[in-house]
Scaffold this motif. Structure first.
Motif, mmCIF file in Angstrom:
data_model
loop_
_atom_site.group_PDB
_atom_site.id
_atom_site.type_symbol
_atom_site.label_atom_id
_atom_site.label_comp_id
_atom_site.label_asym_id
_atom_site.label_seq_id
_atom_site.Cartn_x
_atom_site.Cartn_y
_atom_site.Cartn_z
ATOM 1 N N ARG A 36 7.273 20.156 22.007
ATOM 2 C CA ARG A 36 6.331 21.261 21.832
ATOM 3 C C ARG A 36 6.351 22.194 23.034
ATOM 4 N NH1 ARG A 36 2.436 20.218 17.725
ATOM 5 N NH2 ARG A 36 4.492 19.860 16.845
ATOM 6 N N PHE A 37 6.589 21.638 24.225
ATOM 7 C CA PHE A 37 6.611 22.450 25.440
ATOM 8 C C PHE A 37 8.012 22.965 25.778
ATOM 9 C CE2 PHE A 37 2.378 20.867 25.804
ATOM 10 C CZ PHE A 37 1.701 21.807 26.570
ATOM 11 N N GLY A 38 8.926 22.812 24.841
ATOM 12 C CA GLY A 38 10.235 23.430 25.033
ATOM 13 C C GLY A 38 11.246 22.592 25.788
ATOM 14 N N PHE A 39 10.997 21.288 25.939
ATOM 15 C CA PHE A 39 11.990 20.437 26.591
ATOM 16 C C PHE A 39 13.054 20.024 25.574
ATOM 17 C CE2 PHE A 39 8.368 20.357 29.319
ATOM 18 C CZ PHE A 39 8.900 20.275 30.598
ATOM 19 N N ALA B 74 -4.905 28.010 32.823
ATOM 20 C CA ALA B 74 -4.214 28.993 31.977
ATOM 21 C C ALA B 74 -3.215 28.305 31.058
ATOM 22 C CB ALA B 74 -3.508 30.028 32.846
ATOM 23 N N PHE B 75 -2.748 27.128 31.455
ATOM 24 C CA PHE B 75 -1.836 26.341 30.619
ATOM 25 C C PHE B 75 -2.586 25.546 29.559
ATOM 26 C CE2 PHE B 75 1.352 27.125 33.906
ATOM 27 C CZ PHE B 75 2.521 27.189 33.168
ATOM 28 N N GLY B 76 -3.913 25.707 29.512
ATOM 29 C CA GLY B 76 -4.658 25.078 28.433
ATOM 30 C C GLY B 76 -5.224 23.720 28.771
ATOM 31 N N ARG C 20 5.027 27.767 39.181
ATOM 32 C CA ARG C 20 4.415 27.736 37.851
ATOM 33 C C ARG C 20 4.865 26.520 37.064
ATOM 34 N NH1 ARG C 20 5.175 34.187 36.630
ATOM 35 N NH2 ARG C 20 3.417 34.870 37.926
ATOM 36 N N PHE C 21 6.081 26.070 37.322
ATOM 37 C CA PHE C 21 6.559 24.874 36.612
ATOM 38 C C PHE C 21 5.784 23.634 37.037
ATOM 39 C CE2 PHE C 21 10.047 27.871 36.150
ATOM 40 C CZ PHE C 21 10.308 27.758 34.794
ATOM 41 N N LEU D 137 12.958 27.253 42.088
ATOM 42 C CA LEU D 137 12.153 26.931 40.906
ATOM 43 C C LEU D 137 10.697 27.214 41.269
ATOM 44 C CD1 LEU D 137 12.283 25.571 37.994
ATOM 45 C CD2 LEU D 137 11.477 23.518 39.159
ATOM 46 N N GLY D 138 10.100 28.173 40.577
ATOM 47 C CA GLY D 138 8.754 28.624 40.914
ATOM 48 C C GLY D 138 7.691 27.554 40.742
ATOM 49 N N SER E 247 -5.074 26.488 40.317
ATOM 50 C CA SER E 247 -5.621 27.711 39.725
ATOM 51 C C SER E 247 -4.931 28.042 38.405
ATOM 52 C CB SER E 247 -5.439 28.897 40.669
ATOM 53 O OG SER E 247 -5.985 28.576 41.929
ATOM 54 N N LEU E 248 -3.659 27.672 38.274
ATOM 55 C CA LEU E 248 -2.891 28.014 37.081
ATOM 56 C C LEU E 248 -3.080 27.021 35.935
ATOM 57 C CD1 LEU E 248 0.658 29.318 38.043
ATOM 58 C CD2 LEU E 248 -0.855 30.244 36.282
ATOM 59 N N LYS F 208 15.222 22.548 31.113
ATOM 60 C CA LYS F 208 14.097 21.655 30.781
ATOM 61 C C LYS F 208 14.605 20.579 29.842
ATOM 62 C CE LYS F 208 10.053 23.673 29.957
ATOM 63 N NZ LYS F 208 9.036 24.534 29.284
ATOM 64 N N GLU G 209 2.806 23.641 34.897
ATOM 65 C CA GLU G 209 3.036 23.343 33.480
ATOM 66 C C GLU G 209 3.019 21.827 33.219
ATOM 67 O OE1 GLU G 209 6.938 24.262 31.768
ATOM 68 O OE2 GLU G 209 5.943 25.078 30.000
#
Lengths: 459, 459
Positions: free
Chosen positions: A34-37, A272-274, A145-146, A142-143, A268-269, A108, A149
């Motif tokens: 579902r998360f694109g892996f 936003a990832f739910g 943000r990962f 690799l930012g 903080s992020l 991923k 996630e």
């Protein structure tokens, strides 16, 4: 006659437990996808020189080596040519380096396979066990943000597994290292040793750990140990509290401040990832024994079963495949040790034997009517319902008993009377109810019942 | 620096091929479950004395033995304690004997795991490969109806796999043995040797086989060999033709007539199990090299690719677990060697790289809008759509290029303009179309599109 038995240290399940286990594998896989892996499978054996790039150490002592009959007879010097993987990280590093030019980065991948360790046989320790891993591998960079996630994936997986409330705990190795440096514990190796003692806090209690750290082995000053122990005791609940606790940590070395900034950004992020605010907590005691992680580290615990320990762990690392390629491949990932987790959940009574994958048994009321049973089974299967047919004559009571013990929900009955009236009788063993349905509606009717059960999470 | 590489003789796939492979595994599993087979997994290693009950022979020479580092250092006499399974039948026998009192009989199990053989490295030969097996094991007896159910499972699996027209070919070992006895080839071992030559008919041609069988090694009379070769040439098309061909075989030994009766009964029942009349054929040349089978034997071939040979084989056997238990456990089963099949289908161009498991990529048009992307991704995932988010800034053209190469169907775009209007733009890369949809309807809209694709079998 040879006694049928498995080797010690493996988990082999009866079918209904296997179904429960398979459902967990399916849930994990569904959420990883579902998360694109993307899926990867690697051979269980690797060439020894590829697998064992680091010689010595406990890990190597636990490796299983493999030899074909021919190679065994030949004998020969040194280590056998083949060895079985002891985790999925080394094979991932080899895979990414090998196919570097055919993969898209950030790459991923998920991988859910068994790994092998020659552990001392012990209750709850396995020599063969499933690991369910995800990793995101960047090329050069690799930012962060990962890193944010990953908790979203963990949250999706464990919500869906439905094994009770859990908390995703986060720390940052730079922050931790910087803090230790500030306390005068600057040597990397000593930090690791102190962290290892700190890791035992839950098991040994604060007093014993304090004594060890101020004792001859470490020789740390009382106030340093107190500062360390205060530090590692820091926990947050919710985002605002987490950010506030990071604020009061104050300044420190460059590493420390970088770690604080990273942890702040990840926290903080995450929403936003739910991920709900209360599902993620800072836990500054998390070290993750390994030397391997360099930034964010994760552990996940079941709120009601802390004794189980972390059920999903991982973190950020600087360079995945330095033994195989000059490319710089930073990554972040987690692993679920499903065999051990399943075993623990069963011990704790959290998972139990599942309902069968078989949903309906078409009973055989009269041997001459077997073709009628087969026609009904075809109808059920065409409707997507897993169906078994009673193919051999047996007392009806025995057929019911079988369905009940096997965890099959519906028993379908079609005798001469039903056939004459164009109906079938369905016994719902879960509800203890019985109903009639028109022959043509059988598949549809049971499908609706099963769909209801699925939606209501009773399944 | 160590060169990243796998051992020879294993199949390792890039993610999109792995997806295609995984789909085949899923289809097989779904159909096995649909017919009421229950999952079993066994450890990859067995104790050597359990695995190798029959000593000597080719099989044992191909076995991989396993030793932990500790055991290796100790050395020691004789065979290592552990060995890797070379099929799923021996582990099944061990499993059924071990849990005999906890299983319900007839026991219908499926097992889809990898097995290991130290084969000589060769194109298309694998040292590690998946077997996807089903077996029905009876206690004391097992009716012929189970022999008739097997073709129904085969038919369901290969129809669903959608790899072209196929024929399920059936023979019976009793019939074959009886026929040979009638021709004066009464010795079991000589029958096996003749059968082995007959098995080479397709490869060597009838003349070469005739020469061998009338030559010094076998010394059979010309007319006996002609009778054998006429016999093994018998094929049927459809049920009526099959029964007619059995009728003209005439009488023979007890074994022969028993075999004919069994084959007749199985053929007659197969249609009631939902198998179309033309999907099953008698093929009296099928011997299945093994000594193991005693009644019905099956092979399945792709009509348009006969050179691939049998893609699913098996049969009926008298006693599964005589080495482990005194219980009499007759069974019937089949095996699909999926690794080899996948390799062959790819070589023949029948399967190609699959569309990704990832269905949507939420593009990043403006780095400041990443939280908006994350919200859209959450919506898509909640609708059951596997979604990747572009987390790092990148030129939009590159994002499209990535989605295209990765086999991701939809790219979701939400810039300031779209946000202001409460819509998102969706690019359907498969159809080459672009459309707008209200933000709230995104998940639902893509779900409908994907569902259509699934129903229309374009996926």
């Amino acid at each position: 006659m040879i006694k049928p038995r498995t080797m010690p240290g493996v988990m082999e399940l009866l079918p209904r437990d296997q179904i429960a286990f398979q459902r967990m594998l399916d849930v994990i896989r569904r959420n990883y996808e579902r998360f694109g892996f993307l899926p990867v499978e690697t051979p269980v054996m690797e060439l020894s020189d590829v697998l064992l790039t680091k010689t010595g150490g406990e890990t190597e002592r636990q490796v299983y080596f493999v030899q074909s009959t021919g190679a065994l007879e030949k004998g020969g010097e040194g280590l056998p040519e083949l060895a079985m993987r002891f985790d999925l990280t080394v094979p991932l590093a080899r895979y990414v380096a090998q196919y570097e030019h055919e993969l898209a980065f950030p790459f991923k991948r998920y991988q859910m396979q068994r790994v092998y360790r020659g552990e001392r046989a012990q209750r709850g320790r396995f020599r063969e066990f499933y690991q369910c891993d995800i990793d995101v591998i960047g090329k050069d960079t690799l930012g962060l943000r990962f890193d944010a996630e990953i908790p979203a994936v963990i949250h999706a997986v464990f919500s869906d597994l439905d094994i009770g409330p859990f908390t995703i705990q986060i720390n940052n190795r730079k922050l931790m290292r910087g803090f230790f440096e500030g306390q005068g514990v600057a040597d990397g190796e000593q930090q690791m040793l102190v962290l290892r003692e700190v890791d035992k806090l839950d098991k040994r209690g604060p007093e014993a750990v304090f004594e060890t750290l101020t004792g001859p082995d470490f020789g740390l000053a009382d106030e340093v140990v107190r500062a360390i122990m205060d530090f590692v005791a820091i926990r947050s609940s919710g985002l605002a509290d987490g950010l506030a606790r990071l604020d009061v940590l104050g300044g420190g070395s460059a590493s420390f401040e970088e770690g604080v900034a990273e942890l702040r950004e990840v926290l903080s992020l995450v929403q936003a990832f739910g991920v709900p605010d209360d599902a993620v907590a800072i836990n500054l005691s998390i070290a993750r024994g390994l030397d391997y992680y360099t930034g964010t580290v994760y552990e996940t615990t079941l709120d009601e079963y802390p004794q189980i320990g972390s059920i999903c762990s991982g973190g950020r690392y600087d360079n995945l495949a330095e033994n195989y390629t000059k490319s710089h491949l930073p990554g972040v990932g987690i692993s679920i040790g499903l065999t051990r987790l399943f075993w623990q959940l069963r011990e704790a009574g959290i998972v139990s034997t599942a309902e069968s994958t078989v949903k309906a048994l078409v009973a055989l009321m009269d041997d001459a009517r077997v073709e009628d049973s087969l026609a009904l089974a075809q109808q059920l299967r065409a409707a997507g319902i897993n169906t078994e047919v009673q193919l051999e004559p047996k007392k009806l009571a025995k057929q019911f008993q079988y369905a009940d013990r096997a965890g099959i929900r519906f028993v379908v009955l079609s005798g001469e009377d039903e056939a004459a009236r164009g109906v079938v009788t369905v016994k719902d063993l879960r509800r203890g109810e019985q109903f009639e349905v028109g022959r043509g509606e059988l598949g549809g009717a049971l499908k609706v019942e099963l769909e209801q059960a699925r939606v209501m999470h009773v399944e």
